[in-house]
Write an enzyme that holds these catalytic residues in place. Structure first.
Site, PDB file in Angstrom:
ATOM      1  N   GLU A 112       6.646 -53.884 -14.285  1.00 57.07           N
ATOM      2  CA  GLU A 112       6.273 -54.162 -12.905  1.00 57.07           C
ATOM      3  C   GLU A 112       7.526 -54.246 -12.033  1.00 57.07           C
ATOM      4  O   GLU A 112       7.472 -54.712 -10.895  1.00 57.07           O
ATOM      5  CB  GLU A 112       5.468 -55.455 -12.798  1.00 57.07           C
ATOM      6  CG  GLU A 112       6.193 -56.703 -13.254  1.00 57.07           C
ATOM      7  CD  GLU A 112       5.433 -57.968 -12.878  1.00 57.07           C
ATOM      8  OE1 GLU A 112       5.703 -58.482 -11.787  1.00 57.07           O
ATOM      9  OE2 GLU A 112       4.593 -58.414 -13.677  1.00 57.07           O
ATOM     10  N   CYS A 129       1.974 -58.210 -15.628  1.00 60.17           N
ATOM     11  CA  CYS A 129       2.557 -58.397 -16.958  1.00 60.17           C
ATOM     12  C   CYS A 129       1.762 -57.698 -18.054  1.00 60.17           C
ATOM     13  O   CYS A 129       2.095 -57.830 -19.236  1.00 60.17           O
ATOM     14  CB  CYS A 129       2.646 -59.896 -17.268  1.00 60.17           C
ATOM     15  SG  CYS A 129       3.657 -60.808 -16.088  1.00 60.17           S
ATOM     16  N   HIS A 165       0.857 -64.015 -23.916  1.00 61.86           N
ATOM     17  CA  HIS A 165       1.782 -63.858 -22.802  1.00 61.86           C
ATOM     18  C   HIS A 165       2.167 -65.252 -22.325  1.00 61.86           C
ATOM     19  O   HIS A 165       1.324 -66.155 -22.271  1.00 61.86           O
ATOM     20  CB  HIS A 165       1.118 -63.064 -21.678  1.00 61.86           C
ATOM     21  CG  HIS A 165       1.878 -63.072 -20.397  1.00 61.86           C
ATOM     22  ND1 HIS A 165       3.175 -62.639 -20.305  1.00 61.86           N
ATOM     23  CD2 HIS A 165       1.524 -63.486 -19.142  1.00 61.86           C
ATOM     24  CE1 HIS A 165       3.592 -62.764 -19.052  1.00 61.86           C
ATOM     25  NE2 HIS A 165       2.613 -63.283 -18.329  1.00 61.86           N
TER      26      HIS A 165
END
Length: 525
Positions: free
Chosen positions: A87, A121, A273
């Site tokens: 990103e 993400c 994550h």
């Protein structure tokens, strides 16, 4: 046309997580911000890796890829597809993948497929699933694939998100006969929604627009939804295995009174994550909550779920990995539905506190090892989940054979997935390949390479690399962030933060940006 290798057991054959050497301690950031305990206790973080303007997402991705292939003994000509998740792209048209191609082009490999995946993400997971599906498809050409995740997470001074930054890249070598198999359906679940919890508008400065409370809410809602969906998909397998066990044991009446295990009983480890560790703990506690509610719905005593050692209680093919000793259901959770947990339950601070305490022992058993490296590196955005995998692999190595890993990936905006990795002992299969090669040579060089769990752990070299990090002050961290701001959108530009000698040997770095914004890289020898 030559025959292709078997497409069985497609998954991760190699993993390398690159992180810059520079690191700042969270206690030092707390002292600078006059908020003792807020980042270390409140967020659960210990340190944060960072870089200056000599490194960017392209250079870190290239470092991770080249080090992975060199350590694995795989030629650049043995790669057929590269997918990159990021990103923090350096161009709105030219992909990071296209920058990586130059290293393969130098070896005569121009027959590559691939592109970038951009969604918060989540892009690294999108790359992983895409490459793995390619290897398992009729379109596979017999070469290995690479899934790459690379990002730099930075926030402005004074932002509450500032201590949740980080930088790094992960490169995953994808192919058949893998020691970490990426399971197919029903072992995957997904969630998507339209939100503005975190985004980077076009033309906006270096930093993202962040709605912290919204991110926490949607992160948790996505995990709840993925877990509920995954359990419903696995439930028929659980019922089938339990029924089969009852028939074999000829204890039908007793088995009918036994609880059907929850979702976590299907796995040995949990990875997530990790923007920061506290949210990982919260999500894991919600998975425990779902299982506690399922046990309550069956109206049987919770004590019926006795603890079983997974290594002795089930085979590697068993759906039920372990029967967990679930904690008592907190009073605050009464009346909740595990299939559709309410938003109010996410916002209930009393319930959250009770769940964190109740799930603490299970968290240490199933999730703490996977979170250890993430607490040291910080948030690597698309590479965050894979830094958790690297940390677990470095600690467990061959002990992951026969184990199942539940992985949760989240990208703001929102896209999320839960999927399963299954550890395999590939040494026996490699010995069979050696015997086969004596009779008929293997057609592809990568088939001869050792890709065992132990080999994968050794390739990471995490203990040595963590010890070699350069600890820096908050002032030095601020200077590095200033260099990133100066480099953002600049042309021409020559990086100059810190001496070049601080970079490790073999690290790719940004050499210059010309007046037309073309970026040039070199590798430190």
């Amino acid at each position: 046309m030559e025959s292709l290798p078997s497409r069985q057991n497609v998954g991760i054959r190699g993993l390398y997580v690159y992180f810059p050497r520079l690191v700042v301690q969270q206690v030092d950031l707390e002292q600078a911000d006059s908020c003792s305990g807020k980042y270390t206790v409140g967020l659960g973080q210990e340190a944060m890796t960072f870089c200056g303007d000599r490194e960017d997402v392209v250079s870190m991705a290239a470092t991770a890829v080249l080090r992975l292939l060199e350590a694995a003994g795989v030629a650049l000509t043995d790669i057929g597809k590269i997918e990159v998740g990021t990103e923090t792209g350096v161009d709105r048209s030219k992909s990071v993948m296209s920058y990586l191609v130059q290293h393969f082009q130098q070896q005569g490999n121009t027959t590559l497929q691939g592109s970038d995946h951009m969604h918060g993400c989540y892009g690294g997971t999108a790359a992983l699933l895409s490459v793995a599906d390619w290897v398992g498809s009729p379109s596979w050409d017999g070469r290995l694939g690479l899934a790459v995740a690379t990002d730099i997470a930075v926030y402005p001074e004074g932002s509450p998100a500032r201590p949740t930054g980080g930088s790094g890249a992960a490169a995953l070598l994808i192919g058949p006969d893998a020691p970490l198999v990426l399971e197919q359906l029903p072992w995957r679940s997904h969630f998507a929604a339209h939100t503005f919890d975190f985004f980077k508008p076009h033309g906006h400065p270096l930093y993202p627009v962040v709605d912290g409370p919204a991110t926490t809410l949607w992160f948790t809602k996505a995990a709840d939804a993925c877990a509920a969906q995954l359990y419903q998909q696995l439930k028929p397998l659980l019922q089938q295995q339990q029924q089969h066990a009852c028939q074999c044991q000829q204890q039908q009446q007793q088995c009918e009174q036994q609880q059907l295990p929850g979702l976590l009983s299907c796995f040995d480890h949990f990875l997530s994550h990790a923007p920061y560790n506290k949210i990982v703990r919260k999500v894991f506690a919600r998975l425990v909550l779902q299982d506690m509610l399922r046990a309550r719905q069956q109206q049987l005593p919770e004590v019926a779920q006795t603890a079983v050692n997974s290594s002795s209680g089930s085979s590697s093919s068993s759906v039920i990995r372990q029967r967990l000793q679930l904690p008592p259901l907190p009073a605050e959770a009464a009346g909740l539905d595990p299939a559709c947990l309410s938003e109010a339950s996410i916002l209930d601070r009393q319930l959250e506190k009770a769940l964190l305490a109740a799930s603490s022992a299970l968290y240490q058993q199933m999730a703490a090892q996977g979170a250890a490296l993430q607490r040291q590196l910080g948030n690597l955005y698309t590479a965050s989940l894979f830094s958790g995998l690297a940390g677990l692999l470095a600690q467990q190595g061959p002990c992951l054979a026969g184990k199942r890993l539940l992985c949760f990936s989240y990208g703001s905006g929102v896209v999320a997935s839960m999927f399963c990795l299954r550890g395999r002992d590939v040494l026996q299969q490699q010995q069979q390949c050696d015997l086969q090669e004596q009779q008929q040579p293997l057609q592809r060089g990568w088939q001869r390479q050792d890709c065992s769990l132990q080999r994968m752990a050794d390739m990471l070299a995490l203990p040595q690399r963590l010890q070699q990090r350069l600890h820096r002050s908050v002032a030095a961290f601020d200077a590095a962030m200033a260099s990133l701001r100066a480099a953002y959108g600049a042309a021409p530009y020559v990086p100059g933060f810190g001496p070049l000698e601080e970079l490790e040997e073999g690290v790719v770095y940004l050499e210059r940006i010309d007046e037309q914004f073309r970026r040039y890289y070199a590798r430190r020898q």
